[in-house]
Design a protein around this motif. Structure first.
Motif, PDB file in Angstrom:
ATOM      1  N   ASP A 194     -14.298  18.974   0.683  1.00 38.57           N
ATOM      2  CA  ASP A 194     -14.242  20.282   0.605  1.00 38.57           C
ATOM      3  C   ASP A 194     -12.989  20.896  -0.061  1.00 38.57           C
ATOM      4  OD1 ASP A 194     -16.992  20.673   1.898  1.00 38.57           O
ATOM      5  OD2 ASP A 194     -16.033  19.788   3.709  1.00 38.57           O
ATOM      6  N   GLN A 195     -13.132  21.965  -0.779  1.00 39.26           N
ATOM      7  CA  GLN A 195     -11.796  22.586  -1.306  1.00 39.26           C
ATOM      8  C   GLN A 195     -11.201  23.174  -0.193  1.00 39.26           C
ATOM      9  OE1 GLN A 195     -12.724  25.619  -4.187  1.00 39.26           O
ATOM     10  NE2 GLN A 195     -10.600  26.332  -4.046  1.00 39.26           N
ATOM     11  N   GLY A 196      -9.814  22.823   0.040  1.00 38.31           N
ATOM     12  CA  GLY A 196      -8.752  23.271   1.048  1.00 38.31           C
ATOM     13  C   GLY A 196      -8.668  22.284   2.329  1.00 38.31           C
ATOM     14  N   THR A 197      -9.520  21.208   2.106  1.00 33.63           N
ATOM     15  CA  THR A 197      -9.119  20.010   3.032  1.00 33.63           C
ATOM     16  C   THR A 197      -8.284  19.207   2.968  1.00 33.63           C
ATOM     17  OG1 THR A 197     -11.616  20.723   3.582  1.00 33.63           O
ATOM     18  CG2 THR A 197     -10.517  18.450   4.302  1.00 33.63           C
ATOM     19  N   ALA A 198      -7.554  18.680   3.808  1.00 32.21           N
ATOM     20  CA  ALA A 198      -6.577  17.722   3.409  1.00 32.21           C
ATOM     21  C   ALA A 198      -7.324  16.264   3.613  1.00 32.21           C
ATOM     22  CB  ALA A 198      -5.246  17.900   4.443  1.00 32.21           C
ATOM     23  N   TYR A 199      -6.791  15.243   2.869  1.00 27.32           N
ATOM     24  CA  TYR A 199      -7.257  13.719   2.963  1.00 27.32           C
ATOM     25  C   TYR A 199      -6.008  13.001   2.786  1.00 27.32           C
ATOM     26  CZ  TYR A 199     -11.820  16.271   1.793  1.00 27.32           C
ATOM     27  OH  TYR A 199     -12.891  16.899   1.907  1.00 27.32           O
ATOM     28  N   THR A 200      -6.331  11.557   3.023  1.00 28.31           N
ATOM     29  CA  THR A 200      -5.366  10.799   3.219  1.00 28.31           C
ATOM     30  C   THR A 200      -5.671   9.940   1.822  1.00 28.31           C
ATOM     31  OG1 THR A 200      -4.635  10.502   5.547  1.00 28.31           O
ATOM     32  CG2 THR A 200      -4.278   8.639   4.085  1.00 28.31           C
ATOM     33  N   PHE A 251      -7.456  17.260  -6.586  1.00 28.60           N
ATOM     34  CA  PHE A 251      -6.632  17.126  -5.548  1.00 28.60           C
ATOM     35  C   PHE A 251      -4.950  17.293  -5.884  1.00 28.60           C
ATOM     36  CE2 PHE A 251     -10.029  14.682  -4.804  1.00 28.60           C
ATOM     37  CZ  PHE A 251     -10.732  14.836  -3.621  1.00 28.60           C
ATOM     38  N   ALA A 252      -4.049  17.897  -4.827  1.00 25.64           N
ATOM     39  CA  ALA A 252      -2.697  17.746  -5.472  1.00 25.64           C
ATOM     40  C   ALA A 252      -2.145  17.320  -4.027  1.00 25.64           C
ATOM     41  CB  ALA A 252      -2.219  19.260  -5.584  1.00 25.64           C
ATOM     42  N   ALA A 253      -0.819  17.041  -3.909  1.00 30.22           N
ATOM     43  CA  ALA A 253      -0.069  16.757  -2.873  1.00 30.22           C
ATOM     44  C   ALA A 253       0.095  17.687  -1.883  1.00 30.22           C
ATOM     45  CB  ALA A 253       1.439  16.379  -3.474  1.00 30.22           C
ATOM     46  N   ASP A 254       0.041  17.325  -0.820  1.00 28.58           N
ATOM     47  CA  ASP A 254      -0.085  18.149   0.260  1.00 28.58           C
ATOM     48  C   ASP A 254       1.412  18.001   1.187  1.00 28.58           C
ATOM     49  OD1 ASP A 254      -0.381  19.700   2.601  1.00 28.58           O
ATOM     50  OD2 ASP A 254      -2.034  18.474   3.662  1.00 28.58           O
ATOM     51  N   MET A 269       0.927  -1.230  -0.058  1.00 32.73           N
ATOM     52  CA  MET A 269       0.272   0.055  -0.118  1.00 32.73           C
ATOM     53  C   MET A 269       0.985   1.311   0.169  1.00 32.73           C
ATOM     54  SD  MET A 269      -2.799   1.196   2.694  1.00 32.73           S
ATOM     55  CE  MET A 269      -1.632   0.947   4.445  1.00 32.73           C
ATOM     56  N   ILE A 270       0.314   2.152  -0.785  1.00 35.05           N
ATOM     57  CA  ILE A 270       1.120   3.458  -0.885  1.00 35.05           C
ATOM     58  C   ILE A 270       0.286   4.663  -0.261  1.00 35.05           C
ATOM     59  CG2 ILE A 270       2.226   5.304  -2.191  1.00 35.05           C
ATOM     60  CD1 ILE A 270       2.992   3.113  -4.196  1.00 35.05           C
ATOM     61  N   THR A 271       0.458   5.373   0.569  1.00 34.08           N
ATOM     62  CA  THR A 271      -0.252   6.289   1.120  1.00 34.08           C
ATOM     63  C   THR A 271       0.235   7.821   0.890  1.00 34.08           C
ATOM     64  OG1 THR A 271      -0.768   5.102   3.227  1.00 34.08           O
ATOM     65  CG2 THR A 271      -1.193   7.383   3.365  1.00 34.08           C
ATOM     66  N   ALA A 272      -0.654   8.622   0.482  1.00 35.84           N
ATOM     67  CA  ALA A 272      -0.219  10.073   0.058  1.00 35.84           C
ATOM     68  C   ALA A 272      -1.210  10.899   0.606  1.00 35.84           C
ATOM     69  CB  ALA A 272      -0.294  10.297  -1.281  1.00 35.84           C
ATOM     70  N   LYS A 273      -0.633  11.991   1.267  1.00 33.97           N
ATOM     71  CA  LYS A 273      -1.417  13.173   1.774  1.00 33.97           C
ATOM     72  C   LYS A 273      -1.855  14.068   0.690  1.00 33.97           C
ATOM     73  CE  LYS A 273      -1.459  11.651   6.192  1.00 33.97           C
ATOM     74  NZ  LYS A 273      -2.397  11.317   6.699  1.00 33.97           N
ATOM     75  N   VAL A 274      -2.969  14.412   0.620  1.00 32.87           N
ATOM     76  CA  VAL A 274      -3.614  15.394  -0.657  1.00 32.87           C
ATOM     77  C   VAL A 274      -4.557  16.566  -0.167  1.00 32.87           C
ATOM     78  CG1 VAL A 274      -3.447  13.376  -2.402  1.00 32.87           C
ATOM     79  CG2 VAL A 274      -5.538  13.839  -1.067  1.00 32.87           C
ATOM     80  N   LYS A 275      -4.574  17.513  -0.929  1.00 33.05           N
ATOM     81  CA  LYS A 275      -5.414  18.465  -0.227  1.00 33.05           C
ATOM     82  C   LYS A 275      -6.517  18.932  -1.479  1.00 33.05           C
ATOM     83  CE  LYS A 275      -4.134  21.822   2.514  1.00 33.05           C
ATOM     84  NZ  LYS A 275      -3.524  22.613   3.124  1.00 33.05           N
ATOM     85  N   CYS A 276      -7.544  18.966  -1.352  1.00 31.87           N
ATOM     86  CA  CYS A 276      -8.579  19.377  -2.440  1.00 31.87           C
ATOM     87  C   CYS A 276      -8.338  20.707  -2.745  1.00 31.87           C
ATOM     88  CB  CYS A 276      -9.783  19.194  -1.935  1.00 31.87           C
ATOM     89  SG  CYS A 276     -11.211  19.502  -3.167  1.00 31.87           S
ATOM     90  N   THR A 277      -7.785  21.004  -3.868  1.00 28.90           N
ATOM     91  CA  THR A 277      -7.294  22.210  -4.735  1.00 28.90           C
ATOM     92  C   THR A 277      -8.527  22.873  -5.472  1.00 28.90           C
ATOM     93  OG1 THR A 277      -6.577  21.120  -6.531  1.00 28.90           O
ATOM     94  CG2 THR A 277      -4.928  21.422  -4.874  1.00 28.90           C
ATOM     95  N   SER A 278      -9.632  22.198  -5.729  1.00 30.37           N
ATOM     96  CA  SER A 278     -10.596  22.830  -6.421  1.00 30.37           C
ATOM     97  C   SER A 278     -11.785  21.903  -6.382  1.00 30.37           C
ATOM     98  CB  SER A 278     -10.474  23.377  -7.825  1.00 30.37           C
ATOM     99  OG  SER A 278     -10.141  22.103  -8.692  1.00 30.37           O
ATOM    100  N   LYS A 279     -13.059  22.529  -6.448  1.00 31.49           N
ATOM    101  CA  LYS A 279     -14.293  21.890  -6.565  1.00 31.49           C
ATOM    102  C   LYS A 279     -15.351  22.670  -7.270  1.00 31.49           C
ATOM    103  CE  LYS A 279     -17.859  19.842  -3.629  1.00 31.49           C
ATOM    104  NZ  LYS A 279     -18.478  19.386  -2.014  1.00 31.49           N
TER     105      LYS A 279
END
Length: 76
Positions: A62-68, A28-31, A1-11
């Motif tokens: 949501d735009q601006g929110t971080a996700y895994t 989404f883009a890398a955070d 498994m590969i895990t990346a932290k991303v941020k929603c950049t636009s919606k």
């Protein structure tokens, strides 16, 4: 498994709440805040994910929110 932290950049939502055909384009883009993604960032410094979702699924982001984001190998 590969895990990346991303941020929603636009919606971008099309349609009104309750419309059957309502959908959204979500990007989404890398955070990199606080050293996130440091394990793989030197080898792969760029990540983007774009999705088109129905309204119900789009409401989960949501735009601006971080996700895994997890990439898990499939059995099929």
């Amino acid at each position: 498994m590969i895990t990346a932290k991303v941020k929603c950049t636009s919606k971008t939502v099309q349609g009104e709440p309750g419309d059957a055909g309502r959908f959204a384009q979500v990007a989404f883009a890398a955070d990199y805040a606080d050293g996130r993604n440091a394990e793989w960032a030197l080898a792969t410094p760029h990540l983007t994910v774009n999705m088109t979702l129905n309204g119900q699924a789009a409401d989960l982001f949501d735009q601006g929110t971080a996700y895994t984001l997890q990439f898990v190998e499939s059995d099929d």
